[in-house]
Design a protein around this motif. Structure first.
Motif, PDB file in Angstrom:
ATOM      1  N   ALA A  28     -31.691 -15.501 -28.191  1.00  0.00           N
ATOM      2  CA  ALA A  28     -32.060 -15.467 -26.782  1.00  0.00           C
ATOM      3  C   ALA A  28     -30.914 -14.904 -25.951  1.00  0.00           C
ATOM      4  N   THR A  29     -31.297 -14.146 -24.948  1.00  0.00           N
ATOM      5  CA  THR A  29     -30.390 -13.639 -23.922  1.00  0.00           C
ATOM      6  C   THR A  29     -30.924 -14.191 -22.605  1.00  0.00           C
ATOM      7  N   ALA A  50     -39.607 -16.729 -19.196  1.00  0.00           N
ATOM      8  CA  ALA A  50     -38.984 -15.873 -20.202  1.00  0.00           C
ATOM      9  C   ALA A  50     -39.741 -14.566 -20.322  1.00  0.00           C
ATOM     10  N   ALA A  51     -39.035 -13.585 -20.871  1.00  0.00           N
ATOM     11  CA  ALA A  51     -39.627 -12.294 -21.202  1.00  0.00           C
ATOM     12  C   ALA A  51     -39.657 -12.177 -22.722  1.00  0.00           C
ATOM     13  N   ALA A  52     -40.706 -11.578 -23.241  1.00  0.00           N
ATOM     14  CA  ALA A  52     -40.890 -11.438 -24.683  1.00  0.00           C
ATOM     15  C   ALA A  52     -40.375 -10.084 -25.171  1.00  0.00           C
ATOM     16  N   SER A  53     -39.736 -10.080 -26.308  1.00  0.00           N
ATOM     17  CA  SER A  53     -39.264  -8.838 -26.917  1.00  0.00           C
ATOM     18  C   SER A  53     -40.448  -8.077 -27.514  1.00  0.00           C
ATOM     19  N   ASP A  54     -40.193  -6.843 -27.911  1.00  0.00           N
ATOM     20  CA  ASP A  54     -41.254  -6.006 -28.485  1.00  0.00           C
ATOM     21  C   ASP A  54     -42.020  -6.670 -29.625  1.00  0.00           C
ATOM     22  N   LEU A 102     -36.229 -13.654 -27.277  1.00  0.00           N
ATOM     23  CA  LEU A 102     -36.679 -14.054 -25.948  1.00  0.00           C
ATOM     24  C   LEU A 102     -35.562 -13.783 -24.957  1.00  0.00           C
ATOM     25  N   ASP A 103     -35.928 -13.304 -23.791  1.00  0.00           N
ATOM     26  CA  ASP A 103     -34.986 -13.106 -22.703  1.00  0.00           C
ATOM     27  C   ASP A 103     -35.327 -14.195 -21.685  1.00  0.00           C
ATOM     28  N   LEU A 104     -34.526 -15.247 -21.660  1.00  0.00           N
ATOM     29  CA  LEU A 104     -34.799 -16.402 -20.810  1.00  0.00           C
ATOM     30  C   LEU A 104     -34.289 -16.161 -19.392  1.00  0.00           C
TER      31      LEU A 104
END
Length: 126
Positions: A28-29, A50-54, A102-104
């Motif tokens: 996570a970032t 959060a944003a989801a990675s590809d 995940l980009d939190l």
């Protein structure tokens, strides 16, 4: 007939262990600009998001799903970044090339880890 408290406790422990066993490892970032988002446009969805990675994005099918995220350790020289807490986040965005699973949001990341770490190892489960 009510179940004895000891049976309920055992059921709770087994359920917790089962959910931990089903957790998926990742990284996570964090990010700080939450609007606009790929899922909700200019509608704010709060700060525990959060944003989801590809690999998770699936053409946006993941939008609105909730994930329980736990820090499991460092990925860099920052020692002991984890707070020992977990957090449930809502997927509101896509982060192509974000460097993590995940980009939190910074608020969510800060709940489970020291933001100075920048990137951490996690376990997550929907």
């Amino acid at each position: 007939m009510a179940l004895p408290k000891s049976i309920l406790l055992i059921i709770g422990v087994v359920a917790t262990l089962f959910s931990i066993a089903l957790a998926t490892p990742g990284t996570a970032t964090f990010y700080t600009n939450y609007v606009p988002s790929a899922c909700y446009g200019n509608t704010p969805e709060g700060t525990i998001i959060a944003a989801a990675s590809d690999p998770l994005w699936n053409n946006g099918a993941i939008c609105g799903k909730f994930f329980n995220v736990t820090c499991t350790g460092p990925t860099n020289p920052v020692p002991h970044p984890c707070t020992g807490k977990s957090i449930v986040v809502k997927i509101v965005d896509h982060c192509p090339g974000c460097g993590g699973t995940l980009d939190l949001s910074k608020e969510a990341f800060s709940t489970i880890a020291n933001p100075v770490a920048g990137i951490i190892k996690i376990d997550y489960v929907q």
